[in-house]
Scaffold this active site. Structure first.
Site, PDB file in Angstrom:
ATOM      1  N   ASN A 100       0.827  -1.204   0.000  1.00 19.25           N
ATOM      2  CA  ASN A 100       0.000   0.000   0.000  1.00 19.25           C
ATOM      3  C   ASN A 100       0.872   1.268   0.000  1.00 19.25           C
ATOM      4  OD1 ASN A 100      -2.315   1.994   1.046  1.00 19.25           O
ATOM      5  ND2 ASN A 100      -3.252   0.153   0.209  1.00 19.25           N
ATOM      6  N   ARG A 101       0.306   2.396   0.472  1.00 18.15           N
ATOM      7  CA  ARG A 101       0.961   3.682   0.264  1.00 18.15           C
ATOM      8  C   ARG A 101       1.781   4.135   1.470  1.00 18.15           C
ATOM      9  NH1 ARG A 101      -3.722   3.369  -2.479  1.00 18.15           N
ATOM     10  NH2 ARG A 101      -3.446   3.745  -4.698  1.00 18.15           N
ATOM     11  N   HIS A 205      -1.960  -9.634  -3.793  1.00 22.40           N
ATOM     12  CA  HIS A 205      -2.701  -8.628  -4.574  1.00 22.40           C
ATOM     13  C   HIS A 205      -3.354  -9.296  -5.784  1.00 22.40           C
ATOM     14  CE1 HIS A 205      -3.440  -4.747  -6.562  1.00 22.40           C
ATOM     15  NE2 HIS A 205      -3.232  -4.205  -5.380  1.00 22.40           N
ATOM     16  N   ASP A 286     -11.367   1.624  -2.790  1.00 26.76           N
ATOM     17  CA  ASP A 286      -9.944   1.268  -2.684  1.00 26.76           C
ATOM     18  C   ASP A 286      -9.633   1.555  -1.224  1.00 26.76           C
ATOM     19  OD1 ASP A 286      -7.370   0.573  -3.024  1.00 26.76           O
ATOM     20  OD2 ASP A 286      -6.914   2.021  -4.609  1.00 26.76           O
ATOM     21  N   GLU A 367      -7.159  -7.762  -0.291  1.00 30.52           N
ATOM     22  CA  GLU A 367      -5.807  -7.752   0.270  1.00 30.52           C
ATOM     23  C   GLU A 367      -5.842  -7.912   1.783  1.00 30.52           C
ATOM     24  OE1 GLU A 367      -3.626  -4.182  -1.597  1.00 30.52           O
ATOM     25  OE2 GLU A 367      -5.632  -4.097  -2.419  1.00 30.52           O
TER      26      GLU A 367
END
Ligand SMILES: *[C@@H]1O[C@H](CO)[C@@H](O)[C@H](O)[C@H]1NC(C)=O
Ligand SMILES: *[C@@H]1O[C@H](CO)[C@@H](O)[C@H](O)[C@H]1NC(C)=O
Ligand SMILES: *[C@@H]1O[C@H](CO)[C@@H](O)[C@H](O)[C@H]1NC(C)=O
Ligand SMILES: *[C@@H]1O[C@H](CO)[C@@H](O)[C@H](O)[C@H]1NC(C)=O
Ligand SMILES: *[C@@H]1O[C@H](CO)[C@@H](O)[C@H](O)[C@H]1NC(C)=O
Ligand SMILES: *[C@@H]1O[C@H](CO)[C@@H](O)[C@H](O)[C@H]1NC(C)=O
Ligand SMILES: *[C@@H]1O[C@H](CO)[C@@H](O)[C@H](O)[C@H]1NC(C)=O
Ligand SMILES: *[C@@H]1O[C@H](CO)[C@@H](O)[C@H](O)[C@H]1NC(C)=O
Ligand SMILES: *[C@@H]1O[C@H](CO)[C@@H](O)[C@H](O)[C@H]1NC(C)=O
Ligand SMILES: *[C@@H]1O[C@H](CO)[C@@H](O)[C@H](O)[C@H]1NC(C)=O
Ligand SMILES: *[C@@H]1O[C@H](CO)[C@@H](O)[C@H](O)[C@H]1NC(C)=O
Length: 412
Positions: A100-101, A205, A286, A367
């Protein structure tokens, strides 16, 4: 290379993990990849292929309620194409070393700030991006892992991620084991820092379409039913999906309410509340949902009925129950797909009724993971689940994906 990895594994892994990672190692050369570079494994009623690129799942075959074999995961026809296609969206792989981010492509450990390579949301001032997605431009799911073990029902991949790769501190050695059973796909991911403290968060993923992209009435996955029985809360995010630190309520009846009852993924798509739900000008999901279970007493994540997520398609009758030891769950409704990704020969219709590509909302990514970007949210107090050090506990993620066919009444 293979021998070195195994020796390293034997030295570093606690006995139980070394045993499961090494099981069948002596048979690893017995069956190699097929002509497309794919490694096949088999269970009861389920067959899958995997490739070294990203330790990715490439095909997953299950018979639907009519006995027709469906390939229900996104991917490419051959292993070599994964590295060639530059716009592929982390198809079936293991994002790492940090999924992820990561806000501002930076984090701090023990007072030291680390800057890692950005790869998302470019601006004129920051042409490479302002944040890092899935471990950077050369994250784990863009690299070839080594196959250290391959048997009829199981495969283990390994990757050594060097000190400084993508800007992360220290070397990390990982083992990813996938096993098929009786309509089950189990996985165990172990990652061990060998030289320095570092963040680690992995996931799988995989792009799902439980109709094998072959539904003759719709090529979208919006009719799939989705259920997150423990997820009354989600991580709040800004307009580029970076967590703000706020935990939000999924109020009953709201578009993010998948906990009070199962509902179709597309059921909220006409609701004004869905606008910007997946970032600026994005309608869909998301979203990182929290998995809240402790308050109901001790639990065994493997216990029957204790799934953290359920995805089901009435059309194929295929149902997926996700069991996991992880405390968050991301769902992405393929808002970013635009028809540029081709279906595999093993899926979709071949009669011209739909384009042989994946459209917007044509799939669902699930996920299992920890709370996203918790390395930048000290107030969440999750460093024990996010930062790992040599000699400490290894990072471990476990999950069991259990399939059934037409098992439940459709809730609509
Ligand atoms: C490896 O091969 C041996 C015999 O050659 C067999 O007994 C064993 O079950 C195999 N292991 C796996 C994991 O397939
Ligand atoms: C592999 O497993 C499948 C399903 O369990 C079984 O049908 C098949 O005979 C096995 N093949 C070998 C070589 O053991
Ligand atoms: C590999 O798959 C891609 C995408 O499906 C296809 O374009 C390409 O021709 C294939 N290459 C080989 C060697 O089969
Ligand atoms: C990764 O493996 C594929 C074949 O599976 C190969 O075509 C490609 O060149 C490899 N990439 C690297 C960087 O080794
Ligand atoms: C973002 O990272 C840069 C270094 O790349 C740093 O100079 C800047 O202060 C950071 N900004 C924020 C808001 O943390
Ligand atoms: C697979 O599971 C089903 C039901 O869960 C059971 O009826 C069947 O006997 C199992 N098959 C094997 C080979 O264990
Ligand atoms: C659509 O698919 C279903 C399930 O495979 C089948 O029963 C039905 O006949 C198909 N309809 C058409 C119009 O092809
Ligand atoms: C999708 O679900 C809706 C109900 O939400 C139903 O009206 C519609 O017929 C379904 N479409 C398909 C193609 O299954
Ligand atoms: C919003 O997204 C739509 C497509 O979904 C696009 O046509 C439109 O230009 C976008 N608007 C802005 C302001 O980016
Ligand atoms: C479709 O999305 C990909 C990235 O996923 C992008 O590279 C491509 O330019 C897009 N195509 C169109 C027509 O928007
Ligand atoms: C499967 O589902 C269909 C409708 O979705 C239903 O008509 C049928 O009876 C179900 N079969 C079984 C074995 O549950």
């Amino acid at each position: 290379m293979r021998l070195n990895l195994l020796r390293l594994g034997a030295l570093l892994l606690p006995a139980a993990w070394a045993q499961s990672a090494g099981a069948g190692a002596s048979n690893s050369s017995a069956t190699g990849p097929d002509k497309d570079g794919k490694y096949w494994i088999y269970g009861e009623g389920i067959t899958a292929t995997f490739i070294p690129y990203g330790a990715s799942i490439s095909n997953l075959f299950i018979n639907d309620k009519n006995g027709i074999r469906r390939d229900i995961v996104g991917g490419f026809d051959n292993a070599s194409y994964y590295g060639i296609d530059k716009q592929h969206p982390h198809f079936g792989g293991v994002p790492g070393r940090y999924a992820n981010r990561i806000k501002n492509s930076s984090f701090e450990i023990d007072g030291v700030t680390y800057n890692i390579l950005p790869n998302e949301n470019p601006t004129p001032d920051h042409p490479d991006g302002v944040d890092t997605l899935h471990g950077g431009p050369d994250g784990w799911d863009w690299r070839n892992f080594t196959v250290v073990s391959h048997s009829n029902s199981s495969i283990t991949f390994s990757l050594v991620d060097p000190d400084g790769a993508q800007g992360f501190p220290g070397e990390v050695v990982s083992y990813i084991t996938y096993t098929l059973g009786n309509l089950t796909w189990d996985f165990k991911m172990v990652a061990i820092p060998t030289t320095k403290k570092t963040p680690i968060m992995l996931s799988s993923h995989t792009y799902w379409n439980l109709d094998g992209f072959a539904n003759n009435e719709t090529n979208l996955a919006l009719n799939h039913s989705f259920y997150l029985p423990y997820s009354g809360q989600r991580v709040g995010a800004d307009n580029i999906l970076i967590p703000t630190g706020d935990i939000l309520a999924n109020q009953p009846g709201s578009v993010n309410d998948f906990w009070s009852a199962p509902k179709q993924i597309g059921s909220g798509l006409q609701d004004p509340e869905i606008e910007n739900n997946c970032g600026f000008n994005c309608s869909g999901y998301d979203t990182c949902y929290l998995v809240n279970r402790e308050q109901q007493g001790p639990y065994d994540w493997r216990a029957a009925g204790g799934f953290v997520a359920r995805l089901q398609s009435a059309w194929s009758g295929i149902q997926l129950d996700v069991y996991s030891d992880q405390e968050a769950f991301q769902m992405y409704s393929c808002n970013g797909q635009n028809g540029s990704m081709t279906l595999k020969e093993t899926q979709g219709l071949h009669d011209g009724s739909f384009p042989r590509t994946i459209p917007k909302y044509g799939c669902v990514v699930l996920e299992v993971e920890d709370w996203i970007d918790a390395i930048n949210q000290p107030e969440w107090q999750r460093s024990r689940k996010q930062i790992y050090e040599p000699g400490g506990d290894p990072y471990v993620l476990q999950a069991s994906y259990r399939f059934s066919i037409n098992a439940t009444e459709t809730p609509f």
